[in-house]
Motif scaffolding. Structure first.
Motif, PDB file in Angstrom:
ATOM      1  N   SER A 108      -3.537   5.399   7.484  1.00 48.20           N
ATOM      2  CA  SER A 108      -4.155   5.119   6.195  1.00 48.20           C
ATOM      3  C   SER A 108      -3.828   3.710   5.743  1.00 48.20           C
ATOM      4  CB  SER A 108      -3.648   6.115   5.151  1.00 48.20           C
ATOM      5  OG  SER A 108      -3.881   7.433   5.565  1.00 48.20           O
ATOM      6  N   PRO A 109      -4.667   3.118   4.882  1.00 49.92           N
ATOM      7  CA  PRO A 109      -4.330   1.814   4.324  1.00 49.92           C
ATOM      8  C   PRO A 109      -3.117   1.917   3.422  1.00 49.92           C
ATOM      9  CG  PRO A 109      -6.210   2.767   3.180  1.00 49.92           C
ATOM     10  CD  PRO A 109      -5.930   3.652   4.353  1.00 49.92           C
ATOM     11  N   SER A 110      -2.418   0.812   3.260  1.00 48.88           N
ATOM     12  CA  SER A 110      -1.293   0.781   2.329  1.00 48.88           C
ATOM     13  C   SER A 110      -1.821   0.494   0.933  1.00 48.88           C
ATOM     14  CB  SER A 110      -0.295  -0.300   2.740  1.00 48.88           C
ATOM     15  OG  SER A 110      -0.848  -1.584   2.528  1.00 48.88           O
ATOM     16  N   LYS A 161      -5.950  -7.845   5.990  1.00 43.05           N
ATOM     17  CA  LYS A 161      -5.518  -6.482   5.689  1.00 43.05           C
ATOM     18  C   LYS A 161      -5.377  -5.651   6.955  1.00 43.05           C
ATOM     19  CE  LYS A 161      -7.373  -6.231   0.975  1.00 43.05           C
ATOM     20  NZ  LYS A 161      -8.296  -5.530   0.068  1.00 43.05           N
ATOM     21  N   ARG A 162      -6.321  -5.786   7.878  1.00 45.32           N
ATOM     22  CA  ARG A 162      -6.240  -5.025   9.118  1.00 45.32           C
ATOM     23  C   ARG A 162      -5.038  -5.472   9.942  1.00 45.32           C
ATOM     24  NH1 ARG A 162     -11.570  -3.369  10.596  1.00 45.32           N
ATOM     25  NH2 ARG A 162     -12.510  -2.466   8.733  1.00 45.32           N
ATOM     26  N   PHE A 211       6.624  10.482   6.830  1.00 44.53           N
ATOM     27  CA  PHE A 211       5.672   9.423   7.161  1.00 44.53           C
ATOM     28  C   PHE A 211       4.236   9.902   6.969  1.00 44.53           C
ATOM     29  CE2 PHE A 211       2.846   7.548  10.363  1.00 44.53           C
ATOM     30  CZ  PHE A 211       2.941   6.207  10.038  1.00 44.53           C
ATOM     31  N   TRP A 212       3.922  11.092   7.485  1.00 45.98           N
ATOM     32  CA  TRP A 212       2.550  11.579   7.408  1.00 45.98           C
ATOM     33  C   TRP A 212       2.185  12.055   6.005  1.00 45.98           C
ATOM     34  CZ3 TRP A 212      -1.138  10.459  10.621  1.00 45.98           C
ATOM     35  CH2 TRP A 212      -0.802  10.058  11.921  1.00 45.98           C
ATOM     36  N   VAL A 213       3.152  12.553   5.251  1.00 46.52           N
ATOM     37  CA  VAL A 213       2.889  12.878   3.849  1.00 46.52           C
ATOM     38  C   VAL A 213       2.547  11.607   3.084  1.00 46.52           C
ATOM     39  CG1 VAL A 213       3.973  13.624   1.698  1.00 46.52           C
ATOM     40  CG2 VAL A 213       4.227  15.015   3.755  1.00 46.52           C
ATOM     41  N   GLN A 214       3.327  10.550   3.303  1.00 44.66           N
ATOM     42  CA  GLN A 214       3.053   9.277   2.633  1.00 44.66           C
ATOM     43  C   GLN A 214       1.667   8.756   3.005  1.00 44.66           C
ATOM     44  OE1 GLN A 214       2.945   5.925   4.028  1.00 44.66           O
ATOM     45  NE2 GLN A 214       2.791   4.953   2.020  1.00 44.66           N
ATOM     46  N   GLN A 215       1.326   8.836   4.300  1.00 45.17           N
ATOM     47  CA  GLN A 215       0.013   8.392   4.752  1.00 45.17           C
ATOM     48  C   GLN A 215      -1.104   9.202   4.095  1.00 45.17           C
ATOM     49  OE1 GLN A 215      -0.791   6.032   7.768  1.00 45.17           O
ATOM     50  NE2 GLN A 215       0.920   5.287   6.547  1.00 45.17           N
ATOM     51  N   SER A 216      -0.901  10.504   3.987  1.00 42.31           N
ATOM     52  CA  SER A 216      -1.934  11.375   3.425  1.00 42.31           C
ATOM     53  C   SER A 216      -2.140  11.119   1.942  1.00 42.31           C
ATOM     54  CB  SER A 216      -1.561  12.849   3.662  1.00 42.31           C
ATOM     55  OG  SER A 216      -1.462  13.129   5.035  1.00 42.31           O
ATOM     56  N   VAL A 217      -1.053  10.870   1.205  1.00 43.68           N
ATOM     57  CA  VAL A 217      -1.176  10.586  -0.229  1.00 43.68           C
ATOM     58  C   VAL A 217      -1.971   9.310  -0.442  1.00 43.68           C
ATOM     59  CG1 VAL A 217       0.117   9.930  -2.298  1.00 43.68           C
ATOM     60  CG2 VAL A 217       0.907  11.833  -0.892  1.00 43.68           C
ATOM     61  N   GLN A 255      -7.446   6.511  -1.516  1.00 46.43           N
ATOM     62  CA  GLN A 255      -8.461   5.581  -1.028  1.00 46.43           C
ATOM     63  C   GLN A 255      -9.841   6.178  -1.267  1.00 46.43           C
ATOM     64  OE1 GLN A 255      -8.219   2.597  -0.118  1.00 46.43           O
ATOM     65  NE2 GLN A 255      -9.810   2.034   1.316  1.00 46.43           N
ATOM     66  N   LEU A 256     -10.228   6.228  -2.528  1.00 49.68           N
ATOM     67  CA  LEU A 256     -11.485   6.885  -2.899  1.00 49.68           C
ATOM     68  C   LEU A 256     -12.621   5.908  -3.168  1.00 49.68           C
ATOM     69  CD1 LEU A 256     -10.055   9.576  -5.342  1.00 49.68           C
ATOM     70  CD2 LEU A 256     -10.644   9.840  -2.922  1.00 49.68           C
ATOM     71  N   GLU A 257     -12.306   4.638  -3.444  1.00 46.36           N
ATOM     72  CA  GLU A 257     -13.342   3.706  -3.851  1.00 46.36           C
ATOM     73  C   GLU A 257     -14.185   3.210  -2.675  1.00 46.36           C
ATOM     74  OE1 GLU A 257     -11.529   0.551  -5.986  1.00 46.36           O
ATOM     75  OE2 GLU A 257     -10.531   1.852  -7.415  1.00 46.36           O
ATOM     76  N   LYS A 258     -13.530   2.969  -1.542  1.00 44.86           N
ATOM     77  CA  LYS A 258     -14.249   2.409  -0.401  1.00 44.86           C
ATOM     78  C   LYS A 258     -13.732   3.016   0.901  1.00 44.86           C
ATOM     79  CE  LYS A 258     -15.616  -1.952   1.734  1.00 44.86           C
ATOM     80  NZ  LYS A 258     -15.369  -3.409   1.821  1.00 44.86           N
ATOM     81  N   PRO A 259     -14.035   4.290   1.163  1.00 44.81           N
ATOM     82  CA  PRO A 259     -13.564   4.901   2.399  1.00 44.81           C
ATOM     83  C   PRO A 259     -14.206   4.254   3.613  1.00 44.81           C
ATOM     84  CG  PRO A 259     -15.129   6.342   1.291  1.00 44.81           C
ATOM     85  CD  PRO A 259     -14.844   5.216   0.345  1.00 44.81           C
ATOM     86  N   ARG A 260     -13.476   4.206   4.699  1.00 48.28           N
ATOM     87  CA  ARG A 260     -13.981   3.595   5.908  1.00 48.28           C
ATOM     88  C   ARG A 260     -14.985   4.503   6.600  1.00 48.28           C
ATOM     89  NH1 ARG A 260      -8.357   1.152   8.392  1.00 48.28           N
ATOM     90  NH2 ARG A 260      -8.059  -0.420   6.796  1.00 48.28           N
ATOM     91  N   LYS A 261     -15.632   3.947   7.608  1.00 53.72           N
ATOM     92  CA  LYS A 261     -16.668   4.707   8.296  1.00 53.72           C
ATOM     93  C   LYS A 261     -16.096   5.891   9.066  1.00 53.72           C
ATOM     94  CE  LYS A 261     -19.782   0.739   8.688  1.00 53.72           C
ATOM     95  NZ  LYS A 261     -20.512  -0.168   9.589  1.00 53.72           N
ATOM     96  N   ASP A 262     -14.818   5.804   9.454  1.00 49.75           N
ATOM     97  CA  ASP A 262     -14.199   6.925  10.170  1.00 49.75           C
ATOM     98  C   ASP A 262     -13.398   7.812   9.232  1.00 49.75           C
ATOM     99  OD1 ASP A 262     -12.200   5.124   9.595  1.00 49.75           O
ATOM    100  OD2 ASP A 262     -11.138   5.410  11.486  1.00 49.75           O
TER     101      ASP A 262
END
Length: 408
Positions: A29-31, A167-168, A226-232, A237-244
């Motif tokens: 997930s993005p930071s 960012k990437r 780690f994965w809980v943090q990523q999931s939160v 990330q609701l404004e501009k979700p990626r294509k995947d």
């Protein structure tokens, strides 16, 4: 670019993007730092800067500016707020009375619980949830600090100017750091157990795994954090979700379910093997993409190495684990459901285990299909545009002047 591809160089001197190493397969997930910044957020930032430039004539105005300055600083330096919460938690634990409720609460958050007296083994319990929550916050701090103070200045120094690429680059370089630690650590823990190297029979002969040593427990709960943090962050990330985005959400849901179920029902040795297949392959993936962002001449060859590692770990080894669930799960070790003795290797858990790992395999298979498309483009020298990547043509350029201004 990489691998000897003949890419045309535009008149402005900039090189065209190459999809090799840039595919979003398996992205974390993005930071908070790399999340999409809306126009509203930028207007708020501009308003705070304007307010700080206003004349202050009273003590109340000064206090107000201090609050505004803190809000603006924490907006730019996203590590500050989680850092303050961590400092508060540790300080409260250290100064509180031993045996008090508040002390025991923060102790459960900071220090692994349920050590079995007279041994190096640790059991499991409700305090493990507190531990995971605290270290999810810890990972938030570490990630944001590295993004703001290390990786973004590094990206600018390496000549990356386009905002999307900055960012990437930050995301993938952090992934290199995390998986570069977690992958070898997982392999080290596996080397101390009978299941080295991806032996499946010990999953069942030694089941159930009620207890673990300190390194195993910290590693496993650290992965959960780690994965809980990523999931939160992914949920935010609701404004501009990626294509995947749908595949990424599904991957996170399956991963969290695997972690919890394997820990709660004592299939942690199997979970360790799955963790390693994910982390090591993700390290090669992140390194491949990072090489692409810095225009390394090794991007193409390393991408080919990544493909081999991905196939071996994410497919061969995971299919080997799936096959063991079909063939050894029932025949090796005890086979019964007994809630009192916590014996859960039975007719109920078998399809659940197979379903979760099988679902992860399906996501990986879809990503492998996309990887092969990129590999084909690289080999035949045709179209190198990755349709899964967001269009970066309209993204802002991050200038060194803007960064210097923000860091003042």
């Amino acid at each position: 670019m990489s691998g000897g591809e003949n890419l045309d160089v535009p008149q402005d001197g900039r090189r065209r993007g190459n999809s090799v190493g840039r595919i979003n397969v398996g992205d974390t997930s993005p930071s908070l730092t790399t999340m999409h910044t809306s126009k509203f957020q930028r207007r708020q930032s501009d308003a705070r800067v304007y307010a700080l430039n206003e004349k202050s004539s009273t003590d109340r105005d000064i206090w107000r500016k201090l609050i505004i300055a803190f809000n603006e600083l924490s907006y730019r330096q996203t590590w500050i707020k989680p850092f303050l919460v961590l400092i508060f938690s540790v300080a409260t634990y250290l100064i509180s009375d031993n045996g008090s409720a508040i002390h025991l609460f923060f102790e459960a958050m900071i220090i692994p619980s349920y050590q079995i007296e007279g041994s190096d083994q640790y059991g499991k319990g409700i305090n493990d949830f507190y531990f995971v929550g605290f270290y999810a916050l810890f990972f938030t701090f570490v990630r944001e600090f590295m993004m703001c103070c290390v990786l973004k200045p590094l990206a600018i120094r390496l000549g990356i100017r386009k905002e999307a690429k900055v960012k990437r680059f930050m995301e993938q370089t952090y992934s290199m750091f995390y998986y570069g630690v977690s992958g070898p650590l997982g392999l080290y823990i596996m080397s101390k157990l009978p299941l080295w190297f991806f032996e499946t029979t010990p999953f069942y002969t030694n089941y159930p795994h009620f207890t673990h040593d300190l390194f195993f427990k910290v590693y496993y709960l650290g992965q959960a954090a780690f994965w809980v943090q990523q999931s939160v962050v992914l949920v935010l990330q609701l404004e501009k979700p990626r294509k995947d985005f749908p595949e990424l959400v599904l991957h996170h849901i399956i991963t969290i379910a695997l972690i919890w179920c394997s820990y709660r029902f004592h299939f942690t040795w199997m979970g360790l093997a799955v963790f390693i297949t994910m982390d090591v392959s993700d390290f090669f993936l992140a390194t491949s993409k990072t090489m692409n962002y810095v225009d390394s001449i090794f991007t193409g060859p390393f991408f080919c190495v990544f493909v081999l590692v991905w196939i071996y770990l994410r497919h061969y080894i995971n299919l080997k684990i799936l096959w063991s669930v079909l063939t050894e799960f029932k025949t090796v070790g005890e086979w019964e459901l007994n809630w009192e003795t916590q014996q859960y290797k039975c007719y109920i858990s078998q399809p659940i285990v197979f379903g979760l790992i099988g679902a992860l395999q399906l996501v990986n298979a879809y990503w492998l299909f996309l990887i092969f498309r990129i590999l084909k483009r690289y080999i035949v020298g045709g179209d190198t545009v990755d349709e899964r990547s967001d269009d970066e043509s309209e993204e802002e350029t991050v200038s060194s002047e803007e960064d210097n201004k923000k860091n003042q």
